[in-house]
Design a protein around this motif. Structure first.
Motif, PDB file in Angstrom:
ATOM      1  N   HIS A 156      20.840 -47.140  55.997  1.00 32.03           N
ATOM      2  CA  HIS A 156      20.117 -46.669  54.810  1.00 32.03           C
ATOM      3  C   HIS A 156      20.962 -45.663  54.015  1.00 32.03           C
ATOM      4  CE1 HIS A 156      16.542 -48.844  55.699  1.00 32.03           C
ATOM      5  NE2 HIS A 156      16.183 -48.111  56.749  1.00 32.03           N
ATOM      6  N   LEU A 157      21.610 -44.753  54.722  1.00 30.22           N
ATOM      7  CA  LEU A 157      22.440 -43.754  54.055  1.00 30.22           C
ATOM      8  C   LEU A 157      23.631 -44.413  53.369  1.00 30.22           C
ATOM      9  CD1 LEU A 157      22.257 -40.955  56.746  1.00 30.22           C
ATOM     10  CD2 LEU A 157      21.184 -40.926  54.475  1.00 30.22           C
ATOM     11  N   SER A 158      24.167 -45.454  53.961  1.00 37.92           N
ATOM     12  CA  SER A 158      25.267 -46.194  53.354  1.00 37.92           C
ATOM     13  C   SER A 158      24.817 -46.817  52.029  1.00 37.92           C
ATOM     14  CB  SER A 158      25.770 -47.274  54.308  1.00 37.92           C
ATOM     15  OG  SER A 158      26.772 -48.047  53.707  1.00 37.92           O
ATOM     16  N   THR A 159      23.626 -47.372  52.001  1.00 40.70           N
ATOM     17  CA  THR A 159      23.096 -47.969  50.771  1.00 40.70           C
ATOM     18  C   THR A 159      22.930 -46.920  49.679  1.00 40.70           C
ATOM     19  OG1 THR A 159      21.959 -49.703  52.022  1.00 40.70           O
ATOM     20  CG2 THR A 159      21.151 -49.269  49.804  1.00 40.70           C
ATOM     21  N   LEU A 160      22.374 -45.760  50.040  1.00 32.92           N
ATOM     22  CA  LEU A 160      22.203 -44.675  49.063  1.00 32.92           C
ATOM     23  C   LEU A 160      23.550 -44.165  48.572  1.00 32.92           C
ATOM     24  CD1 LEU A 160      19.295 -42.731  50.808  1.00 32.92           C
ATOM     25  CD2 LEU A 160      19.148 -44.020  48.654  1.00 32.92           C
ATOM     26  N   SER A 161      24.516 -44.108  49.466  1.00 35.12           N
ATOM     27  CA  SER A 161      25.858 -43.649  49.111  1.00 35.12           C
ATOM     28  C   SER A 161      26.542 -44.639  48.173  1.00 35.12           C
ATOM     29  CB  SER A 161      26.685 -43.448  50.377  1.00 35.12           C
ATOM     30  OG  SER A 161      27.956 -42.968  50.058  1.00 35.12           O
ATOM     31  N   GLN A 162      26.440 -45.922  48.463  1.00 29.73           N
ATOM     32  CA  GLN A 162      27.047 -46.947  47.615  1.00 29.73           C
ATOM     33  C   GLN A 162      26.445 -46.936  46.216  1.00 29.73           C
ATOM     34  OE1 GLN A 162      26.694 -50.632  49.747  1.00 29.73           O
ATOM     35  NE2 GLN A 162      28.183 -50.019  51.297  1.00 29.73           N
ATOM     36  N   ALA A 163      25.184 -46.545  46.101  1.00 29.62           N
ATOM     37  CA  ALA A 163      24.523 -46.448  44.803  1.00 29.62           C
ATOM     38  C   ALA A 163      24.912 -45.169  44.065  1.00 29.62           C
ATOM     39  CB  ALA A 163      23.008 -46.513  44.976  1.00 29.62           C
ATOM     40  N   GLY A 164      25.670 -44.293  44.730  1.00 28.87           N
ATOM     41  CA  GLY A 164      26.120 -43.055  44.107  1.00 28.87           C
ATOM     42  C   GLY A 164      25.095 -41.942  44.095  1.00 28.87           C
ATOM     43  N   LEU A 165      24.013 -42.098  44.863  1.00 31.69           N
ATOM     44  CA  LEU A 165      22.948 -41.102  44.862  1.00 31.69           C
ATOM     45  C   LEU A 165      23.186 -39.960  45.834  1.00 31.69           C
ATOM     46  CD1 LEU A 165      19.922 -43.549  44.689  1.00 31.69           C
ATOM     47  CD2 LEU A 165      20.750 -42.036  42.864  1.00 31.69           C
ATOM     48  N   ILE A 166      23.975 -40.214  46.873  1.00 34.39           N
ATOM     49  CA  ILE A 166      24.254 -39.174  47.866  1.00 34.39           C
ATOM     50  C   ILE A 166      25.743 -39.168  48.185  1.00 34.39           C
ATOM     51  CG2 ILE A 166      21.940 -39.316  48.879  1.00 34.39           C
ATOM     52  CD1 ILE A 166      23.194 -40.792  51.279  1.00 34.39           C
ATOM     53  N   THR A 167      26.168 -38.082  48.790  1.00 33.68           N
ATOM     54  CA  THR A 167      27.542 -37.940  49.247  1.00 33.68           C
ATOM     55  C   THR A 167      27.504 -37.442  50.685  1.00 33.68           C
ATOM     56  OG1 THR A 167      29.690 -37.001  48.684  1.00 33.68           O
ATOM     57  CG2 THR A 167      27.789 -35.573  48.391  1.00 33.68           C
ATOM     58  N   SER A 168      28.614 -37.601  51.375  1.00 37.16           N
ATOM     59  CA  SER A 168      28.660 -37.151  52.768  1.00 37.16           C
ATOM     60  C   SER A 168      29.925 -36.344  53.017  1.00 37.16           C
ATOM     61  CB  SER A 168      28.620 -38.348  53.720  1.00 37.16           C
ATOM     62  OG  SER A 168      29.751 -39.177  53.521  1.00 37.16           O
ATOM     63  N   GLN A 169      29.832 -35.488  54.018  1.00 39.81           N
ATOM     64  CA  GLN A 169      30.971 -34.657  54.405  1.00 39.81           C
ATOM     65  C   GLN A 169      30.884 -34.407  55.903  1.00 39.81           C
ATOM     66  OE1 GLN A 169      30.947 -30.758  52.625  1.00 39.81           O
ATOM     67  NE2 GLN A 169      33.106 -30.442  53.050  1.00 39.81           N
ATOM     68  N   ARG A 170      31.989 -34.655  56.579  1.00 42.61           N
ATOM     69  CA  ARG A 170      32.024 -34.413  58.023  1.00 42.61           C
ATOM     70  C   ARG A 170      32.046 -32.909  58.273  1.00 42.61           C
ATOM     71  NH1 ARG A 170      32.260 -37.008  62.451  1.00 42.61           N
ATOM     72  NH2 ARG A 170      32.688 -39.034  61.543  1.00 42.61           N
ATOM     73  N   HIS A 171      31.212 -32.493  59.224  1.00 46.88           N
ATOM     74  CA  HIS A 171      31.144 -31.096  59.637  1.00 46.88           C
ATOM     75  C   HIS A 171      31.109 -31.101  61.161  1.00 46.88           C
ATOM     76  CE1 HIS A 171      30.346 -26.838  59.176  1.00 46.88           C
ATOM     77  NE2 HIS A 171      29.378 -26.946  60.063  1.00 46.88           N
ATOM     78  N   GLY A 172      32.278 -30.934  61.775  1.00 46.29           N
ATOM     79  CA  GLY A 172      32.365 -31.042  63.232  1.00 46.29           C
ATOM     80  C   GLY A 172      32.075 -32.469  63.653  1.00 46.29           C
ATOM     81  N   ARG A 173      31.100 -32.627  64.527  1.00 41.31           N
ATOM     82  CA  ARG A 173      30.717 -33.959  65.001  1.00 41.31           C
ATOM     83  C   ARG A 173      29.634 -34.596  64.143  1.00 41.31           C
ATOM     84  NH1 ARG A 173      29.921 -34.201  71.319  1.00 41.31           N
ATOM     85  NH2 ARG A 173      29.627 -36.343  70.659  1.00 41.31           N
ATOM     86  N   SER A 174      29.119 -33.862  63.190  1.00 37.00           N
ATOM     87  CA  SER A 174      28.027 -34.358  62.339  1.00 37.00           C
ATOM     88  C   SER A 174      28.547 -34.757  60.970  1.00 37.00           C
ATOM     89  CB  SER A 174      26.961 -33.277  62.146  1.00 37.00           C
ATOM     90  OG  SER A 174      26.373 -32.927  63.365  1.00 37.00           O
ATOM     91  N   ILE A 175      27.791 -35.625  60.337  1.00 37.40           N
ATOM     92  CA  ILE A 175      28.039 -35.945  58.932  1.00 37.40           C
ATOM     93  C   ILE A 175      26.854 -35.408  58.154  1.00 37.40           C
ATOM     94  CG2 ILE A 175      28.357 -37.767  57.224  1.00 37.40           C
ATOM     95  CD1 ILE A 175      29.618 -39.453  59.430  1.00 37.40           C
ATOM     96  N   ILE A 176      27.158 -34.531  57.198  1.00 39.70           N
ATOM     97  CA  ILE A 176      26.122 -33.907  56.390  1.00 39.70           C
ATOM     98  C   ILE A 176      26.002 -34.687  55.082  1.00 39.70           C
ATOM     99  CG2 ILE A 176      25.354 -31.778  55.249  1.00 39.70           C
ATOM    100  CD1 ILE A 176      25.540 -31.611  58.337  1.00 39.70           C
ATOM    101  N   TYR A 177      24.783 -35.034  54.738  1.00 44.03           N
ATOM    102  CA  TYR A 177      24.512 -35.778  53.506  1.00 44.03           C
ATOM    103  C   TYR A 177      23.830 -34.867  52.500  1.00 44.03           C
ATOM    104  CZ  TYR A 177      25.796 -40.021  55.905  1.00 44.03           C
ATOM    105  OH  TYR A 177      26.507 -40.982  56.575  1.00 44.03           O
ATOM    106  N   ARG A 178      24.206 -35.043  51.240  1.00 49.37           N
ATOM    107  CA  ARG A 178      23.635 -34.268  50.136  1.00 49.37           C
ATOM    108  C   ARG A 178      23.386 -35.204  48.963  1.00 49.37           C
ATOM    109  NH1 ARG A 178      27.756 -31.401  52.323  1.00 49.37           N
ATOM    110  NH2 ARG A 178      27.276 -29.312  53.067  1.00 49.37           N
ATOM    111  N   ILE A 179      22.417 -34.855  48.132  1.00 47.02           N
ATOM    112  CA  ILE A 179      22.215 -35.627  46.908  1.00 47.02           C
ATOM    113  C   ILE A 179      23.357 -35.337  45.944  1.00 47.02           C
ATOM    114  CG2 ILE A 179      19.696 -35.662  47.138  1.00 47.02           C
ATOM    115  CD1 ILE A 179      19.727 -33.649  44.695  1.00 47.02           C
ATOM    116  N   VAL A 180      23.530 -36.224  44.988  1.00 46.58           N
ATOM    117  CA  VAL A 180      24.455 -36.015  43.880  1.00 46.58           C
ATOM    118  C   VAL A 180      23.567 -35.682  42.681  1.00 46.58           C
ATOM    119  CG1 VAL A 180      26.230 -37.050  42.423  1.00 46.58           C
ATOM    120  CG2 VAL A 180      26.123 -37.639  44.860  1.00 46.58           C
ATOM    121  N   PRO A 181      23.406 -34.389  42.367  1.00 46.27           N
ATOM    122  CA  PRO A 181      22.469 -34.006  41.307  1.00 46.27           C
ATOM    123  C   PRO A 181      22.723 -34.710  39.983  1.00 46.27           C
ATOM    124  CG  PRO A 181      23.177 -32.064  42.512  1.00 46.27           C
ATOM    125  CD  PRO A 181      24.029 -33.210  42.994  1.00 46.27           C
TER     126      PRO A 181
END
Length: 111
Positions: free
Chosen positions: A52-77
């Motif tokens: 689901h996050l991949s779909t939102l990311s491909q649509a340009g609505l969210i971005t991701s950033q690795r933080h240690g072992r986690s991937i943090i997702y944020r909206i693209v305002p």
């Protein structure tokens, strides 16, 4: 916003778990949320959340950033503002201010 970008964004949001994840990310603001936390809050498997996050990311609505072992997702305002603006462009016969929608109100609503 181009119509194909709007269609992609609306299509990405047109699914219950993706829309719920996006809304959680909107609420989280610039702090974002880890993929695992999103999956936990929505009670869905991690691999399903990842898709689901991949779909939102491909649509340009969210971005991701690795933080240690986690991937943090944020909206693209800007993407959210652009989509809302695109939808409001023809509001009230081309006068979105009559609907209470102005570029200023969209900016303040979307961070």
């Amino acid at each position: 916003m181009e119509i194909n970008n709007a269609i992609g964004a609306l299509g990405a949001l047109a699914q219950e778990h993706r829309l719920s994840a996006f809304r959680l990310l909107v609420h989280a603001g610039q702090d974002g949320l880890a993929a695992g936390e999103l999956a936990r809050q929505l009670s869905i498997p991690h691999n399903t959340m990842s898709a689901h996050l991949s779909t939102l990311s491909q649509a340009g609505l969210i971005t991701s950033q690795r933080h240690g072992r986690s991937i943090i997702y944020r909206i693209v305002p800007d993407a959210m503002r652009d989509l809302m603006g695109f939808l409001a462009d023809d509001c009230c016969q081309g006068q979105p201010e009559l609907c209470g929608l102005t570029p200023t109100s969209l900016r303040s609503t979307c961070g």
